[in-house]
Design an enzyme around this catalytic site. Structure first.
Site, PDB file in Angstrom:
ATOM      1  N   GLU A  49       0.866  -1.178   0.000  1.00 52.07           N
ATOM      2  CA  GLU A  49       0.000   0.000   0.000  1.00 52.07           C
ATOM      3  C   GLU A  49       0.901   1.225   0.000  1.00 52.07           C
ATOM      4  O   GLU A  49       1.752   1.375   0.878  1.00 52.07           O
ATOM      5  CB  GLU A  49      -0.885   0.040   1.248  1.00 52.07           C
ATOM      6  CG  GLU A  49      -2.181  -0.699   1.113  1.00 52.07           C
ATOM      7  CD  GLU A  49      -3.065  -0.526   2.342  1.00 52.07           C
ATOM      8  OE1 GLU A  49      -2.710   0.259   3.248  1.00 52.07           O
ATOM      9  OE2 GLU A  49      -4.108  -1.184   2.403  1.00 52.07           O
ATOM     10  N   ASP A  60      -5.566   9.981   9.511  1.00 49.58           N
ATOM     11  CA  ASP A  60      -4.218   9.548   9.869  1.00 49.58           C
ATOM     12  C   ASP A  60      -3.776  10.088  11.218  1.00 49.58           C
ATOM     13  O   ASP A  60      -4.008  11.250  11.548  1.00 49.58           O
ATOM     14  CB  ASP A  60      -3.220   9.987   8.792  1.00 49.58           C
ATOM     15  CG  ASP A  60      -3.458   9.270   7.478  1.00 49.58           C
ATOM     16  OD1 ASP A  60      -3.689   8.053   7.531  1.00 49.58           O
ATOM     17  OD2 ASP A  60      -3.437   9.916   6.424  1.00 49.58           O
TER      18      ASP A  60
END
Length: 264
Positions: A49, A60
């Site tokens: 990824e 995040d």
């Protein structure tokens, strides 16, 4: 059958689980990203990824936010990431998934992005802020080009959401093991095991688990119920301390240990 489907089919045939490794594209630079993809695969990663850095990464935690900031400061852009994937495709057939936010793709132009991504050798896209309810246009364009569109499920996903993701998703389903932002945790939440078992009864796609997995023991326990394990923040944190050959060695050692944990 594309690279993602082939990889999971091959692993399932051999009764093995996938190790999915996340790094931010362009941290510290794209040359390092390209060489790390090769190193991660050699160390045991089954899928890669690549995080597409974005200035407002709401999902995040601090580790990946800082990594995105470093990548953006180094001049990383979506076209440059695609050029890097195209370059690394001459050396490896490991599945590569771009993970990020819809805005950079919208600015690039959806049709142009899908065309460019497939031409570069990208296998799938996971956009954390594009839920299945809003993904119709993007999904239709991606389907025509054979680009997998991967959706998230969380501990709060209800039956209706699971059905939608099972119907619309391709490649695999990404189960977020904790609510909140990304980041390594010291333990695995108890609900993960029952949640993943419930989801797997309702879907045909492989189910991988990410967010918060930081060591081989955690990876192994998750792999006992899931089709794969994603490790991101624990790897990305190493970019704060190491660079050059030391970084490559550190990440390779960690990935080898994670792979052994999954196989245990």
């Amino acid at each position: 059958m594309g690279r993602i489907d082939n990889t999971f089919a091959k692993l399932a045939k051999n009764k093995k689980k996938a190790l999915v490794t996340f790094i931010t594209a362009g941290d510290p630079d794209l040359e390092t990203t390209e060489s790390l993809i090769i190193d991660l695969e050699k160390a045991g990663a089954d899928l890669i990824e690549l995080g597409v850095p974005f200035s407002d990464p709401m999902a995040d935690g601090p580790t990946i936010q800082l990594s995105s900031e470093r990548a953006l400061a180094a001049g990383t852009t979506l076209p440059k990431i695609l050029a890097t994937v195209k370059s690394v495709r001459r050396k490896t057939q490991i599945p590569i998934i771009l993970m990020g936010y819809y805005n950079p793709i919208f600015l690039h132009g959806v049709e142009r992005f899908v065309s460019d991504a497939v031409a570069a050798g990208v296998d799938g896209v996971l956009l954390v802020d594009l839920p299945p309810e809003e993904a119709g246009e993007f999904k239709a364009i991606a389907d025509r080009s054979g680009l997998a569109v991967i959706f998230l499920l969380t501990p709060t996903s209800d039956e209706e959401r699971i059905r939608k993701v099972a119907h619309l998703g391709s490649g695999f389903i990404y189960y977020v093991s904790v609510t909140g932002v990304t980041g390594a945790r010291s333990s695995v939440a108890e609900n993960v095991f029952s949640d993943v078992q419930k989801i797997r009864k309702r879907v045909t796609l492989p189910v991988v688990v990410g967010f918060g997995i930081s060591d081989p023991a955690q990876a192994g326990s998750i792999a006992s119920v899931a089709d794969g394990v994603v490790v991101g923040s624990a790897l990305v944190r190493q970019f704060e301390q190491f660079s050059g050959k030391e970084l490559h060695t550190k990440l390779s050692t960690m990935v080898s240990a994670l792979k052994a944990g999954i196989a245990a």
